[in-house]
Design a protein around this motif. Structure first.
Motif, mmCIF file in Angstrom:
data_model
loop_
_atom_site.group_PDB
_atom_site.id
_atom_site.type_symbol
_atom_site.label_atom_id
_atom_site.label_comp_id
_atom_site.label_asym_id
_atom_site.label_seq_id
_atom_site.Cartn_x
_atom_site.Cartn_y
_atom_site.Cartn_z
ATOM 1 N N ALA A 278 19.975 104.505 125.979
ATOM 2 C CA ALA A 278 19.798 103.704 124.768
ATOM 3 C C ALA A 278 18.440 103.961 124.129
ATOM 4 N N ASP A 279 17.402 104.110 124.941
ATOM 5 C CA ASP A 279 16.064 104.370 124.411
ATOM 6 C C ASP A 279 15.979 105.746 123.764
ATOM 7 N N VAL A 280 16.642 106.726 124.367
ATOM 8 C CA VAL A 280 16.669 108.071 123.782
ATOM 9 C C VAL A 280 17.296 108.013 122.394
ATOM 10 N N ARG A 281 18.400 107.297 122.279
ATOM 11 C CA ARG A 281 19.123 107.245 121.015
ATOM 12 C C ARG A 281 18.344 106.528 119.918
ATOM 13 N N LEU A 282 17.587 105.510 120.282
ATOM 14 C CA LEU A 282 16.787 104.826 119.270
ATOM 15 C C LEU A 282 15.541 105.621 118.909
ATOM 16 N N PHE A 283 14.915 106.246 119.897
ATOM 17 C CA PHE A 283 13.648 106.938 119.655
ATOM 18 C C PHE A 283 13.751 107.977 118.553
ATOM 19 N N THR A 284 14.822 108.751 118.524
ATOM 20 C CA THR A 284 14.870 109.857 117.566
ATOM 21 C C THR A 284 14.897 109.371 116.116
ATOM 22 N N THR A 285 15.409 108.170 115.889
ATOM 23 C CA THR A 285 15.336 107.593 114.545
ATOM 24 C C THR A 285 13.949 107.021 114.282
ATOM 25 N N LEU A 286 13.382 106.336 115.252
ATOM 26 C CA LEU A 286 12.050 105.760 115.057
ATOM 27 C C LEU A 286 11.008 106.846 114.810
ATOM 28 N N ALA A 287 11.141 107.981 115.488
ATOM 29 C CA ALA A 287 10.170 109.072 115.323
ATOM 30 C C ALA A 287 10.179 109.627 113.909
ATOM 31 N N ARG A 288 11.276 109.461 113.215
ATOM 32 C CA ARG A 288 11.419 110.001 111.861
ATOM 33 C C ARG A 288 11.219 108.940 110.783
ATOM 34 N N PHE A 289 11.016 107.708 111.187
ATOM 35 C CA PHE A 289 11.046 106.612 110.214
ATOM 36 C C PHE A 289 9.912 106.707 109.201
ATOM 37 N N ASP A 290 8.671 106.664 109.659
ATOM 38 C CA ASP A 290 7.556 106.710 108.719
ATOM 39 C C ASP A 290 7.391 108.091 108.101
ATOM 40 N N ALA A 291 7.662 109.133 108.891
ATOM 41 C CA ALA A 291 7.465 110.505 108.417
ATOM 42 C C ALA A 291 8.435 110.880 107.311
ATOM 43 N N VAL A 292 9.657 110.329 107.351
ATOM 44 C CA VAL A 292 10.689 110.747 106.405
ATOM 45 C C VAL A 292 11.445 109.579 105.787
ATOM 46 N N TYR A 293 12.055 108.749 106.613
ATOM 47 C CA TYR A 293 13.028 107.791 106.102
ATOM 48 C C TYR A 293 12.415 106.771 105.152
ATOM 49 N N TYR A 294 11.198 106.326 105.439
ATOM 50 C CA TYR A 294 10.558 105.298 104.616
ATOM 51 C C TYR A 294 10.544 105.692 103.139
ATOM 52 N N SER A 295 10.190 106.940 102.864
ATOM 53 C CA SER A 295 10.113 107.388 101.467
ATOM 54 C C SER A 295 11.367 108.134 101.036
ATOM 55 N N HIS A 296 11.764 109.124 101.823
ATOM 56 C CA HIS A 296 12.868 110.003 101.434
ATOM 57 C C HIS A 296 14.197 109.245 101.339
#
Length: 343
Positions: free
Chosen positions: A227-245
């Motif tokens: 479960a932690d693996v599956r959540l981490f990959t989204t969190l790692a991309r959140f500020d770098a990409v998802y927040y703006s893009h």
């Protein structure tokens, strides 16, 4: 039809502007059974992934946590692709050195000529025949834990603890629908109404996770699980990409005290941060997804140095690998380039 990082032809926007993911995968499995069509066999299979893709990143992390590097080789596609396929442009001559192909599409076509669905990563390829075996990404990581158990390293973590299985399945399902896929539902919304509904769904789930992680170090308690693996990959991309893009901009990850500390805890754990390539992540989303970013300009920010700051999660107790041990150094040749790492 909207391209995304998981599939070159795998997702689309429905009539009301709502993003939907094509989940029709090749469901074959590699089984610990010598009579199986695809039996577990060290050295026979190659995991093809891309560091840029969150779905593929899961498989890279799990392979490393379990110590399967010596029995399942890793082929890495570059961070960008065209409408046809992921390509091996990181390798000399643009050809995968084991499979001898320039495009992952070639492995799909070797088994299914004219394959019409998405050419997705992760994919496992049978090296002797050059044919794709499966691209069923959640089943791939589950089977790395269960079917390849005989080849796990000493001290490998149990990512699917039996006593937590039922609750973990529920947690992972919510993470997938509301967070992993939720950011895409925001980013590829085709109408204002669809976007706003997706936005509120995403942050409702993130608020739930923030509360859940207030008094437990990891999602299921004292140690790391799938479960932690599956959540981490989204969190790692959140500020770098998802927040703006993807316009998921109610707040950044760093504005959630518990989620941000939890993400840093994982990032600083062997297997997580040492498989994360923020440069490739940003290149992929901003260059490939031209319907969202037609200029293909990759932003210089945000400042990501905070991933190495103290997280304080040790005070909650537990240990990342339970009674096991962390994986050793990254296998030579599989390191994230020094210039793409933080610190």
């Amino acid at each position: 039809m909207a391209d995304d990082d998981h599939s070159t032809r795998g997702s689309y926007v429905k009539g009301k502007g709502e993003f939907a993911r094509d989940t029709r995968y090749i469901e074959d499995r590699i089984l610990d059974d010598p009579q199986a069509e695809w039996p577990v066999e060290p050295g026979r299979y190659r995991l093809v992934a891309a560091r840029a893709c969150p779905w593929a990143h899961r498989s890279i992390i799990v392979r490393r946590l379990l110590g399967l590097e010596e029995v399942i080789s890793l082929g890495l596609a570059g961070p960008t692709h065209d409408a046809r396929s992921w390509t091996f442009d990181l390798d000399p001559g643009g050809v995968d050195p084991v499979l001898g192909i320039p495009r992952l599409q070639d492995a799909y076509f070797a088994r299914f000529p004219g394959y019409e669905r998405g050419i997705t990563v992760p994919a496992i390829v049978d090296v002797p025949s050059g044919k794709v075996v499966t691209n069923d990404f959640p089943q791939i990581t589950h089977d790395l834990s269960s079917e390849w158990r005989r080849y796990h390293r000493p001290g490998a973590p149990d990512l699917w603890p039996q006593d937590l299985r039922e609750e973990m399945e529920d947690v992972m399902q919510r993470i997938y629908t509301e967070v992993n896929n939720g950011v895409y539902r925001c980013g590829f919304a085709g109408s204002q109404d669809a976007y706003e509904k997706a936005y509120h769904r995403l942050f409702t789930a993130l608020d739930w996770l923030e509360e859940r992680l207030a008094d437990r170090r990891y999602l299921m308690g004292a140690s790391i699980t799938e479960a932690d693996v599956r959540l981490f990959t989204t969190l790692a991309r959140f500020d770098a990409v998802y927040y703006s893009h993807f316009k998921t901009n109610r707040q950044q990850l760093r504005d959630f005290p518990h989620l941000w500390a939890y993400a840093r805890d994982l990032y600083q754990t062997p297997g997580f941060g040492d498989t994360t390539d923020f440069v490739q992540i940003k290149q992929h989303y901003y260059i490939v997804q031209t319907d969202i970013n037609p200029t293909q300009v990759v932003p210089l920010g945000p400042d990501l140095s905070g991933w190495l700051s103290p997280h304080g999660r040790e005070s909650l107790g537990g240990a990342p690998f339970g009674e096991g041990t962390p994986p050793g150094p990254v296998r030579p040749g599989e390191e994230v380039p020094a210039e793409h790492r933080i610190g």
